[in-house]
Design a protein around this motif. Structure first.
Motif: not given
Length: 384
Positions: A128, A130-131, A134, A137, A139
């Motif tokens: 995703e 930005g993350t 992880d 993170g 979303r």
């Protein structure tokens, strides 16, 4: 040295693939590379040739090959010509293993025949913006409806290889809150129809290498996914993905070996032409460099052959795969770099095969996780 992992059937397969690539891929690859996309029809052609269904069981239209040696031959022939099959690599090495290992009988009947013919191309969407991957993170959400019949998918994914042409995408989404002691809990794999309302293909990503990999961003707005399209057990999607990591890392090692061998081929061909026209005798330094590359690639090949044999026997451990990926990708990087330097200015031209090979290989150093991560895995295994 004669390789013992191949037999006469592999030789026939190699001959067929080389003829296909030379006749139908190489002539148009320059245009594909410039457009950063393979034609959608190309996947139908791969389906006709049986390339997409090599390991798929015969009852679903595949060839039922249980050995990874055929994929090894194919990787070598693709690298030999410095071309790419676009998103077909993610379709066959990332998505189909998930489908064959996790899908129900009904799901296999619905999805696998089309996946073999190229009518239904699959992509995997985990990372995703930005993350990355992880778990804590992540979303993208997909709560199950009160009556248990469908998931409502919302969120976005990036770095989706094969995303532009994908007909269905295996999406990792949060279907339940994480547990305090298990941030990965609640993540589930859903097979999403690309024609579903609310599914949107975002921008195609401009990558440094593998420009025809058809890498894209995807967004989901209230996409209704039938509960019958959940792949595997609910809330344990990341564990299912982790189970495929050894195969992913072994695939990186196979590709690295193929690319290193191809780089030597390109360098040998270029230096022979150059030395013949510029000097009365070959430059000794050129021979020394090629000899060093050959020696290192022989070691890479031995590691790959041993790892493929272990995988076919069901004996390849997570640490084995990590070790093979680490050694082979780093060694191939050194070989490709030395071969590129032997090309001189020609090697810096974006249209040259060695430059494409160099750019394509860079991501293999960290695609299956960074070197420090795999070193940690290998260290942990050696301490047991």
């Amino acid at each position: 040295m004669r390789r013992t992992v191949f037999d006469a059937e592999h030789d026939r397969f190699r001959t067929a693939m080389r003829a296909f690539i030379d006749a139908e891929v190489v002539p148009g690859f320059g245009r594909w590379h410039a457009e950063a996309l393979v034609p959608r029809e190309f996947y139908y052609r791969l389906g006709e040739l049986g390339v997409l269904g090599l390991e798929v069981p015969t009852e679903y239209g595949g060839a039922g090959r249980t050995s990874l040696t055929y994929r090894t031959v194919l990787a070598e022939e693709i690298a030999r010509a410095a071309v790419s099959f676009g998103g077909a690599g993610a379709h066959t090495t990332r998505c189909l293993p998930l489908l064959t290992s996790l899908a129900t009988v009904d799901q296999r009947r619905r999805w696998l025949p089309g996946a073999v013919t190229g009518e239904t191309m699959f992509a995997l969407a985990v990372a995703e913006p930005g993350t990355g991957t992880d778990a804590a993170g992540m979303r993208t959400t997909a709560p199950l409806s009160a009556d248990g019949t469908e998931y409502l998918l919302n969120g976005s994914k990036t770095y989706v290889v094969g995303g532009v042409h994908a007909d269905r995408v295996i999406v990792c989404a949060r279907t339940a809150p994480p547990r305090d002691d298990d941030p990965e809990y609640g993540l589930t794999l859903l097979v999403v129809d690309a024609t579903a309302p609310g599914y949107r293909l975002g921008r195609a990503l401009d990558t440094v290498g593998r420009t025809v990999s058809d890498t894209a961003e995807l967004t989901f707005t209230d996409v209704r996914v039938p509960a019958t399209d959940r792949l595997g057990a609910p809330h344990h999607g990341l564990a299912a993905l982790a189970a495929q990591v050894p195969l992913e890392r072994l695939s990186l090692a196979i590709d690295a070996c193929a690319q290193a061998k191809a780089a030597i081929r390109f360098a040998r061909r270029h230096t022979r032409q150059r030395d013949r026209s510029r000097a009365p005798a070959p430059f000794p330094h050129t021979g020394f460099e090629l000899a060093a590359c050959r020696a290192e690639t022989d070691a890479v090949e031995a590691v790959v052959d041993r790892a493929v044999t272990a995988y076919d026997r069901g004996e390849l451990t997570t640490a084995d795969a990590a070790s093979a990926a680490l050694f082979c990708t780093e060694a191939a990087g050194r070989v490709i770099d030395r071969c590129l330097r032997l090309h001189g200015g020609v090697g810096f031209l974006a249209t040259s095969p060695i430059a494409r090979l160099c750019a394509d290989h860079r991501i293999d150093r960290f695609q299956g996780s960074t070197g420090d991560v795999v070193r940690t895995l290998i260290t942990a295994e050696s301490r047991r």
